[in-house]
Write a protein that holds these residues in place. Structure first.
Motif, short mmCIF file in Angstrom:
data_model
loop_
_atom_site.label_atom_id
_atom_site.label_comp_id
_atom_site.label_asym_id
_atom_site.label_seq_id
_atom_site.Cartn_x
_atom_site.Cartn_y
_atom_site.Cartn_z
N MET A 124 7.43 -12.64 -29.10
CA MET A 124 7.86 -12.69 -27.72
C MET A 124 8.68 -13.96 -27.53
N LYS A 125 9.92 -13.81 -27.05
CA LYS A 125 10.79 -14.95 -26.80
C LYS A 125 10.65 -15.40 -25.36
N SER A 177 12.95 -15.91 -23.32
CA SER A 177 13.92 -15.23 -22.47
C SER A 177 13.52 -13.79 -22.15
N ASP A 178 12.52 -13.24 -22.84
CA ASP A 178 12.06 -11.89 -22.58
C ASP A 178 11.37 -11.83 -21.22
N ARG A 179 11.53 -10.70 -20.54
CA ARG A 179 10.87 -10.50 -19.25
C ARG A 179 10.00 -9.26 -19.33
N TYR A 180 8.81 -9.36 -18.76
CA TYR A 180 7.85 -8.25 -18.80
C TYR A 180 7.29 -8.00 -17.41
N LYS A 225 8.41 -4.15 -21.25
CA LYS A 225 9.48 -5.12 -21.42
C LYS A 225 10.69 -4.67 -20.61
N ILE A 226 11.27 -5.58 -19.84
CA ILE A 226 12.45 -5.28 -19.04
C ILE A 226 13.68 -5.51 -19.91
N VAL A 227 14.52 -4.49 -20.02
CA VAL A 227 15.74 -4.59 -20.81
C VAL A 227 16.93 -4.24 -19.94
N GLU A 228 18.11 -4.74 -20.31
CA GLU A 228 19.34 -4.43 -19.58
C GLU A 228 19.74 -2.99 -19.87
#
Length: 82
Positions: free
Chosen positions: A1-2, A4-7, A74-77
């Motif tokens: 988990m980085k 910058s990752d958003r969850y 995980k929120i992704v673009e």
């Protein structure tokens, strides 16, 4: 988990038991230099607590290994489609 990752966490919290243990210490600070400089009052509540996730005991599979009441997504673009 980085970093910058958003969850986002989604759950049915009736299956999340929270219990408070031991002493509770409540402090009010309106006079220290750090707080006075912000023109505010700080309230602090210190205690020990535990949270136990119980969904696998209630609605898990045959081996009770996979909880069903909580999910971490995980929120992704959005990807542009052609």
């Amino acid at each position: 988990m980085k970093a910058s990752d958003r969850y986002i966490g989604i759950g049915f919290f009736e299956y999340l038991a929270v219990q408070q243990h031991g002493e509770v210490r409540f402090s009010v600070d309106s006079t220290s230099a750090a707080v006075a400089g912000r023109n505010s009052t700080v309230f602090t509540l210190n205690t020990d607590f535990s949270a136990t996730e119980l969904s696998h005991k209630i609605n898990g599979g045959a081996d009770n290994s996979e909880p069903k009441a909580f999910k971490l997504l995980k929120i992704v673009e959005e990807q542009e489609t052609a």
